[in-house]
Design a protein around this motif. Structure first.
Motif, PDB file in Angstrom:
ATOM      1  N   LYS A 113       0.818  -1.210   0.000  1.00  0.00           N
ATOM      2  CA  LYS A 113       0.000   0.000   0.000  1.00  0.00           C
ATOM      3  C   LYS A 113       0.856   1.267   0.000  1.00  0.00           C
ATOM      4  O   LYS A 113       0.710   2.127  -0.861  1.00  0.00           O
ATOM      5  N   CYS A 114       1.752   1.366   1.002  1.00  0.00           N
ATOM      6  CA  CYS A 114       2.530   2.610   1.115  1.00  0.00           C
ATOM      7  C   CYS A 114       3.906   2.511   0.463  1.00  0.00           C
ATOM      8  O   CYS A 114       4.572   3.519   0.259  1.00  0.00           O
ATOM      9  N   GLY A 115       4.371   1.276   0.149  1.00  0.00           N
ATOM     10  CA  GLY A 115       5.633   1.092  -0.550  1.00  0.00           C
ATOM     11  C   GLY A 115       6.861   1.134   0.325  1.00  0.00           C
ATOM     12  O   GLY A 115       7.974   1.029  -0.178  1.00  0.00           O
ATOM     13  N   ARG A 116       6.725   1.279   1.617  1.00  0.00           N
ATOM     14  CA  ARG A 116       7.896   1.330   2.500  1.00  0.00           C
ATOM     15  C   ARG A 116       8.434  -0.071   2.745  1.00  0.00           C
ATOM     16  O   ARG A 116       7.705  -1.063   2.672  1.00  0.00           O
ATOM     17  N   GLU A 117       9.707  -0.110   3.086  1.00  0.00           N
ATOM     18  CA  GLU A 117      10.335  -1.393   3.355  1.00  0.00           C
ATOM     19  C   GLU A 117       9.972  -1.857   4.760  1.00  0.00           C
ATOM     20  O   GLU A 117      10.032  -1.090   5.730  1.00  0.00           O
ATOM     21  N   ILE A 118       9.567  -3.138   4.840  1.00  0.00           N
ATOM     22  CA  ILE A 118       9.197  -3.745   6.129  1.00  0.00           C
ATOM     23  C   ILE A 118       9.933  -5.076   6.255  1.00  0.00           C
ATOM     24  O   ILE A 118      10.335  -5.668   5.252  1.00  0.00           O
ATOM     25  N   PRO A 119      10.136  -5.555   7.502  1.00  0.00           N
ATOM     26  CA  PRO A 119      10.820  -6.847   7.686  1.00  0.00           C
ATOM     27  C   PRO A 119      10.051  -7.982   7.003  1.00  0.00           C
ATOM     28  O   PRO A 119       8.831  -7.950   6.889  1.00  0.00           O
ATOM     29  N   ASP A 120      10.788  -8.994   6.586  1.00  0.00           N
ATOM     30  CA  ASP A 120      10.190 -10.122   5.862  1.00  0.00           C
ATOM     31  C   ASP A 120       9.222 -10.940   6.713  1.00  0.00           C
ATOM     32  O   ASP A 120       8.307 -11.567   6.187  1.00  0.00           O
ATOM     33  N   ASP A 121       9.398 -10.939   8.037  1.00  0.00           N
ATOM     34  CA  ASP A 121       8.517 -11.727   8.906  1.00  0.00           C
ATOM     35  C   ASP A 121       7.341 -10.918   9.447  1.00  0.00           C
ATOM     36  O   ASP A 121       6.642 -11.353  10.355  1.00  0.00           O
ATOM     37  N   SER A 122       7.086  -9.763   8.873  1.00  0.00           N
ATOM     38  CA  SER A 122       5.991  -8.897   9.347  1.00  0.00           C
ATOM     39  C   SER A 122       4.630  -9.480   8.974  1.00  0.00           C
ATOM     40  O   SER A 122       4.462 -10.094   7.922  1.00  0.00           O
ATOM     41  N   ILE A 123       3.690  -9.235   9.863  1.00  0.00           N
ATOM     42  CA  ILE A 123       2.302  -9.611   9.601  1.00  0.00           C
ATOM     43  C   ILE A 123       1.574  -8.447   8.957  1.00  0.00           C
ATOM     44  O   ILE A 123       0.717  -8.631   8.109  1.00  0.00           O
ATOM     45  N   MET A 124       1.965  -7.237   9.371  1.00  0.00           N
ATOM     46  CA  MET A 124       1.367  -6.040   8.783  1.00  0.00           C
ATOM     47  C   MET A 124       2.412  -4.933   8.733  1.00  0.00           C
ATOM     48  O   MET A 124       3.428  -4.990   9.416  1.00  0.00           O
ATOM     49  N   CYS A 125       2.115  -3.947   7.915  1.00  0.00           N
ATOM     50  CA  CYS A 125       3.022  -2.815   7.756  1.00  0.00           C
ATOM     51  C   CYS A 125       3.025  -1.993   9.042  1.00  0.00           C
ATOM     52  O   CYS A 125       1.964  -1.632   9.563  1.00  0.00           O
ATOM     53  N   GLY A 126       4.209  -1.685   9.537  1.00  0.00           N
ATOM     54  CA  GLY A 126       4.327  -0.887  10.749  1.00  0.00           C
ATOM     55  C   GLY A 126       4.036   0.594  10.519  1.00  0.00           C
ATOM     56  O   GLY A 126       3.868   1.345  11.473  1.00  0.00           O
ATOM     57  N   TYR A 127       3.949   1.022   9.275  1.00  0.00           N
ATOM     58  CA  TYR A 127       3.716   2.424   8.958  1.00  0.00           C
ATOM     59  C   TYR A 127       2.236   2.723   8.690  1.00  0.00           C
ATOM     60  O   TYR A 127       1.688   3.688   9.206  1.00  0.00           O
ATOM     61  N   CYS A 128       1.600   1.896   7.867  1.00  0.00           N
ATOM     62  CA  CYS A 128       0.202   2.189   7.495  1.00  0.00           C
ATOM     63  C   CYS A 128      -0.786   1.162   8.035  1.00  0.00           C
ATOM     64  O   CYS A 128      -1.989   1.363   7.963  1.00  0.00           O
ATOM     65  N   GLY A 129      -0.291   0.025   8.566  1.00  0.00           N
ATOM     66  CA  GLY A 129      -1.174  -0.969   9.158  1.00  0.00           C
ATOM     67  C   GLY A 129      -1.794  -1.948   8.173  1.00  0.00           C
ATOM     68  O   GLY A 129      -2.633  -2.761   8.545  1.00  0.00           O
ATOM     69  N   THR A 130      -1.393  -1.907   6.934  1.00  0.00           N
ATOM     70  CA  THR A 130      -1.934  -2.822   5.934  1.00  0.00           C
ATOM     71  C   THR A 130      -1.396  -4.226   6.172  1.00  0.00           C
ATOM     72  O   THR A 130      -0.190  -4.413   6.342  1.00  0.00           O
ATOM     73  N   PRO A 131      -2.280  -5.250   6.174  1.00  0.00           N
ATOM     74  CA  PRO A 131      -1.798  -6.622   6.358  1.00  0.00           C
ATOM     75  C   PRO A 131      -0.958  -7.073   5.167  1.00  0.00           C
ATOM     76  O   PRO A 131      -1.243  -6.720   4.023  1.00  0.00           O
TER      77      PRO A 131
END
Length: 133
Positions: free
Chosen positions: A5-23
């Motif tokens: 959704k927001c295009g930011r880099e997130i860790p590979d083991d994430s369940i959701m984006c830490g910035y926008c909350g998108t799963p």
């Protein structure tokens, strides 16, 4: 990995984006708050059945006949409603189960009152006509 959704880099083991909350995986029901959505479909069926049986029991209680049928239908609605109320609170079954329990209790009370009133009326009629000298 990057957020879709927001295009930011997130860790590979994430369940959701830490910035926008998108799963990360929207198909996984555990990504929304950790609880699966509509986990217990059986409770919905019990709630609906309880409500329908409770309404039918009220209709039967209004009839002069069907004394035992009213008790059986109301008891079934009451039992199914209580079982549905004890299930986890998913879906809309809780309100229907509560309505079923209330309707079943009302039907039982109505039928008991009708039986008592008929018993008193018949007893009074027999006493006044049979023992009148």
């Amino acid at each position: 990995m990057y957020c879709r959704k927001c295009g930011r880099e997130i860790p590979d083991d994430s369940i959701m984006c830490g910035y926008c909350g998108t799963p990360v995986n929207p198909d996984n029901p555990y990504t929304y708050g950790g609880t699966p959505q509509n986990m217990d479909e059986g409770a919905n069926g019990l709630g609906i059945a309880s409500m329908i049986l409770g309404i039918v029991a009220i209709l039967l209680a209004c009839c002069a006949g069907g004394k035992w049928l009213t008790f059986f239908v109301a008891a079934a609605g009451l039992i199914l409603g209580i079982i549905a109320l004890q299930k986890p609170k998913y879906g809309s079954s809780r309100g229907m189960a509560l309505a079923g329990v209330i309707c079943s209790v009302i039907a039982l009370l109505m039928k008991i009152i009708v039986i008592i009133l008929l018993g008193v009326g018949i007893g009074t009629f027999l006493y006044s006509h049979m023992f009148h000298f």
